[in-house]
Structures are given as structure tokens and as C-alpha cells.
Write a protein that holds these residues in place. Structure first.
Motif, short mmCIF file in Angstrom:
data_model
loop_
_atom_site.label_atom_id
_atom_site.label_comp_id
_atom_site.label_asym_id
_atom_site.label_seq_id
_atom_site.Cartn_x
_atom_site.Cartn_y
_atom_site.Cartn_z
N SER A 76 -10.56 84.75 10.06
CA SER A 76 -9.26 83.76 9.62
C SER A 76 -8.13 84.43 10.20
O SER A 76 -7.70 85.58 9.67
CB SER A 76 -9.37 83.68 8.26
OG SER A 76 -8.55 82.73 7.87
N ASP A 92 -13.83 79.10 14.65
CA ASP A 92 -14.25 78.76 13.22
C ASP A 92 -13.33 79.11 11.99
O ASP A 92 -13.34 79.19 11.09
CB ASP A 92 -15.57 79.43 12.92
CG ASP A 92 -16.87 79.07 13.78
OD1 ASP A 92 -16.90 77.67 13.73
OD2 ASP A 92 -17.70 79.76 13.94
N SER A 93 -11.98 79.33 12.65
CA SER A 93 -11.05 79.73 11.57
C SER A 93 -10.68 78.59 10.71
O SER A 93 -10.15 77.52 11.44
CB SER A 93 -9.82 80.35 12.40
OG SER A 93 -8.69 80.77 11.55
N SER A 94 -10.23 78.84 9.54
CA SER A 94 -9.94 77.74 8.71
C SER A 94 -8.54 77.55 8.89
O SER A 94 -7.63 78.26 9.25
CB SER A 94 -10.02 78.21 7.29
OG SER A 94 -9.21 79.20 6.94
N ASP A 95 -7.89 76.21 9.07
CA ASP A 95 -6.49 76.05 8.97
C ASP A 95 -6.03 76.45 10.54
O ASP A 95 -4.81 76.48 10.55
CB ASP A 95 -5.81 76.44 7.99
CG ASP A 95 -6.14 75.92 6.46
OD1 ASP A 95 -6.60 74.78 6.61
OD2 ASP A 95 -6.22 76.58 5.71
N LEU A 96 -7.09 76.20 11.38
CA LEU A 96 -6.64 76.79 12.74
C LEU A 96 -5.51 75.95 13.61
O LEU A 96 -4.59 76.67 13.96
CB LEU A 96 -7.68 76.68 13.51
CG LEU A 96 -7.35 77.38 15.11
CD1 LEU A 96 -7.00 78.77 15.22
CD2 LEU A 96 -8.44 77.35 15.93
N CYS A 97 -5.52 74.60 13.42
CA CYS A 97 -4.51 73.86 13.97
C CYS A 97 -2.94 74.09 13.36
O CYS A 97 -1.97 74.14 14.09
CB CYS A 97 -4.80 72.25 14.01
SG CYS A 97 -6.05 72.02 14.99
N GLU A 98 -3.07 74.24 11.97
CA GLU A 98 -1.90 74.67 11.44
C GLU A 98 -1.36 75.73 11.76
O GLU A 98 0.06 76.21 12.02
CB GLU A 98 -1.98 74.46 9.92
CG GLU A 98 -2.23 72.89 9.49
CD GLU A 98 -3.72 72.50 9.51
OE1 GLU A 98 -4.60 73.44 10.10
OE2 GLU A 98 -3.99 71.51 9.08
N ARG A 99 -2.09 76.87 11.71
CA ARG A 99 -1.69 78.00 12.20
C ARG A 99 -1.29 78.34 13.64
O ARG A 99 -0.13 79.02 14.07
CB ARG A 99 -2.84 79.06 12.01
CG ARG A 99 -3.20 79.27 10.61
CD ARG A 99 -4.16 80.38 9.93
NE ARG A 99 -4.71 80.12 8.68
CZ ARG A 99 -5.02 80.95 7.91
NH1 ARG A 99 -5.38 82.12 8.56
NH2 ARG A 99 -5.39 80.65 6.74
N ARG A 151 -10.57 68.63 16.84
CA ARG A 151 -10.61 68.57 15.52
C ARG A 151 -10.01 67.36 15.21
O ARG A 151 -10.25 66.91 13.98
CB ARG A 151 -9.96 69.93 14.80
CG ARG A 151 -10.62 71.19 15.08
CD ARG A 151 -10.21 72.06 14.30
NE ARG A 151 -11.00 73.60 14.57
CZ ARG A 151 -10.98 74.62 13.82
NH1 ARG A 151 -10.30 74.89 13.01
NH2 ARG A 151 -11.66 75.50 14.32
#
Length: 385
Positions: free
Chosen positions: A266, A305-312, A343
Motif C-alpha cells: 500500500s 493491488d494497492s488500495s485507494d491507488l487512483c486517489e494516491r 478501475r
């Protein structure tokens, strides 16, 4: 009536038939090691849990802190079909696996006065662990929780210990002790690039038996630069779904290690920008970067597979536009639209990208911005290459 020869006196213990042979092996090896200026401490038999000797290597008669334990066997009973080896129970194998110092096995042949040796810690950490996890993927764990099944552990052929090859053996021990003990991993913080790269390789080697080595690598990525960072990305991508890695017994990562390391994938916006910038650095030096099989692909695999990837990624992009060079900002934009297209396929990706470009002069002035918009308009999204 007195007992006849071979009979025990009632109420008295008898020596084991193998005791003399065992002592002969321990005494012979101890004499050999002390002749090589090693400091040898014999483990009391009451506390012998697979470690007969504790051995400190020396340099110029000074103790170096390079310590190993040795399990000593002696006699022809440890030769099967012409192959020397050590019969090991599941408990033995787990003991070797969990030992805090490396354990070596040495078999003494009284007839030939030869020592045959094997690195037992290396055997369970690098060979047995990978083999058993590979075979047991998807299978339930036994009720006893036993990791390995007992078996005969063969000594590599012609691997003998003599005065002539002592330095070769000592160098092997020193190299393994440094990796096993984790000292070389401290070079992840070194300012020397070659030392960093060496530490990355050691993390990968040690990580196959201990997930903590790869977790250490993952959490020190921002301390690595350029080619060392690129090598780290490739090493960690073995714990992700990298489609272009040809798996073999030399790079297989056990499933229990993969699960622990993958759970740490993450990424903060700061980590993302650091990785993008360093991959760009390798690319500018002529090293394979964003094409298939390059280090950029390893980065994409880690991000997947990182969560909230687009926001980050969006946050990383805005930061890049404020403080980084145009190449880092543009590459972060490419990554952002790539994952956003995957996504959120129903989004008007072209309008989102166009809006970001209009609001950020650094992106608007990049020479490939018009090409990126044209590709998105024609295909719906752009690949990372």
C-alpha cells in the motif's frame, strides 16, 4: 554370579555402542578446528539440541564474531548407497530452520579420516522451504503444524573439509553468516550504490526463507536510488503477479512469504513519486525502464493491488506538478490515467486528463501531452509504454 562379558550389571547404565564413535568424530573435528585457530565450545550433552559445537572463526587470532553451530556425526552408518548424509526428523529440520545462528553438519569418516560437511541452515531456508511451500500450495496445514517431513539429508558430493580447502570453507561460512545474520542488509542505508545493490540481492536471497528481509526492503525503498531502487522493484515484484518472470527453483518465493510481503503493498504518494523518479533516472541512463520487461513494469505490478491507488496517484501527480521536473509529472500522469481507465472504465477519461493538463502548466508544456490525448481519444486509454 558375576555378569558375563557383554552383559550389564543390574542397576547400572551401559554406554551406548555408538558413543565411542561419536566422541571420536567430535574430538577429531575439534582438534581440526582449533588447529585452524578457531575458538570451539563443546555443548554439554544434557543441553544438546542438534548443536554439538559452537565455533567462532578468527582472523589473525582475533575473534571476528562469525559464529556457527555444528552438528557432528561419525561412522559409516551415515553413508547410504555411497552418499553421505544426516537422517533428520521433522523436529530436526524445524530446529535448523528456527536457529538464531547458522547450523552446519559435519560427518566424520573414521576409516578415511575425512570430514564431509553441509550447511544445514541453507538447506532448510533456501531449498526445503521453497520445495515444501511449492508442493503444499492450497493444501491444509497438518494438525501438528509441522513444516517439514523428516528425511535423509544428503551431503553434496565431494564436499569435504581438509587443511587444503579450509580457506574455501571459511569464506563460505563468513559469507553465509553475514547474510544470515542480516549485517549486510544494513547496507540498504549505505551511500555507496554497489553496497545498496548487494544488500538488495541479499534481501531477496534471505527473504525466500524469512519474509522480514523482503519487508525490510519494501519499507526502505525511499532510501534507495537509481539502479539499486530498480533492482529492489524487480525483487519485490516476485511477490506480486508479475507475468514475465520465468519461475524456477532459483527464484521461487514460498507462498507464506508472498502473502506477508504482498500485504504491505500500500503506497503513499511520496513513495510513488520516489519510485517514479528513480525509474525515470535509470531510463535516462539507457537502462530498460518503461517498456515491457523493464523496471517500470515491476513498479506497475507492485502498484496493482494497492488500495485507494487512483486517489494516491492523483495526489502524487499534483505534488509532482508543484515540485518535480516535467518528466516525472508526465510519467505520473500516464500511470494515473492507466489505472483510472482500468478501475473506472465508465469515466470520461479524456476529459479528466484534459482538465488536469489545462490546470497544470508543467503538463501542458510537455512535448508528449498532445500524443497522450490523441491515444486516449482513439483507444480509450494509454498503456504505460
Amino acid at each position: 554370579m558375576s555378569p558375563t562379558a557383554g552383559e550389564a550389571t543390574p542397576g547400572r547404565k551401559r554406554l551406548r555402542n555408538t558413543r565411542r564413535t561419536e566422541r571420536e568424530g567430535v574430538n577429531a573435528l575439534r582438534a581440526f578446528l582449533e588447529d585452524r585457530d578457531c575458538v570451539v565450545q563443546e555443548v554439554d550433552t544434557a543441553n544438546d539440541f542438534g548443536k554439538d559445537l559452537l565455533v567462532d572463526l578468527t582472523r589473525d587470532r582475533e575473534i571476528t564474531g562469525e559464529t556457527i553451530a555444528i552438528q557432528v556425526k561419525s561412522g559409516r552408518s551415515f553413508s547410504r548407497g555411497g552418499r553421505w548424509g544426516i537422517p533428520a526428523s521433522s523436529t530436526d529440520l524445524n530446529t535448523w530452520y528456527e536457529s538464531s545462528i547458522p547450523i552446519y553438519g559435519v560427518i566424520f569418516d573414521p576409516a578415511e579420516r575425512e570430514f564431509h560437511w553441509i550447511n544445514l541452515s541453507s538447506y532448510v531456508h533456501e531449498r526445503m522451504d521453497a520445495f515444501h511451500d511449492h508442493k503444499n500450495v492450497g493444501k491444509p496445514t497438518s494438525r501438528t503444524g509441522t513444516r517439514f517431513k523428516g528425511h535423509f539429508v544428503p551431503v553434496p558430493e565431494k564436499q569435504t573439509l581438509t587443511h587444503a580447502n579450509w580457506e574455501h570453507f571459511a569464506d563460505e561460512v563468513r559469507g553465509y553468516v553475514h547474510r544470515f545474520g542480516g549485517r549486510s542488509l544494513l547496507d540498504l542505508m549505505s551511500e555507496d550504490m554497489s553496497a545498496q545493490i548487494s544488500a538488495v540481492y541479499d534481501c531477496f536471497a534471505l527473504g525466500r526463507g524469512d519474509a522480514r528481509a523482503l519487508l525490510l526492503l519494501r519499507h526502505t525503498l525511499t532510501k534507495l536510488s537509481s539502479y539499486a531502487l530498480a533492482q529492489a522493484l524487480h525483487a519485490l515484484s516476485h511477490c506480486a503477479s508479475n507475468p514475465d518472470i520465468p519461475w524456477s527453483e532459483n527464484n521461487w518465493i514460498p507462498q507464506n512469504v508472498i502473502q506477508q510481503v504482498k500485504a504491505s503493498f500500500s503506497w503513499s504518494p511520496e513513495e510513488i513519486l520516489h519510485m517514479v523518479r528513480e525509474v525515470e533516472e535509470t531510463g535516462s541512463a539507457g537502462v530498460s525502464a518503461w517498456e515491457r520487461g523493464g523496471y517500470g513494469q515491476s513498479l506497475v505490478v507492485l502498484l496493482w493491488d494497492s488500495s485507494d491507488l487512483c486517489e494516491r496517484l492523483h495526489s502524487a501527480l499534483l505534488t509532482a506538478c508543484r515540485g518535480f521536473d516535467a518528466e516525472v509529472a508526465f510519467r505520473t500522469l500516464v500511470l494515473y490515467q492507466y489505472f483510472l481507465g482500468i478501475r473506472q472504465p465508465d469515466m470520461d477519461l479524456k476529459e479528466r486528463v484534459k482538465s488536469l493538463i489545462e490546470k497544470n502548466p508543467l503538463l501542458a508544456g510537455h512535448s508528449f501531452t498532445a500524443d497522450l490525448l490523441a491515444i486516449i481519444e482513439e483507444f480509450g486509454w494509454a498503456d504505460i509504454c
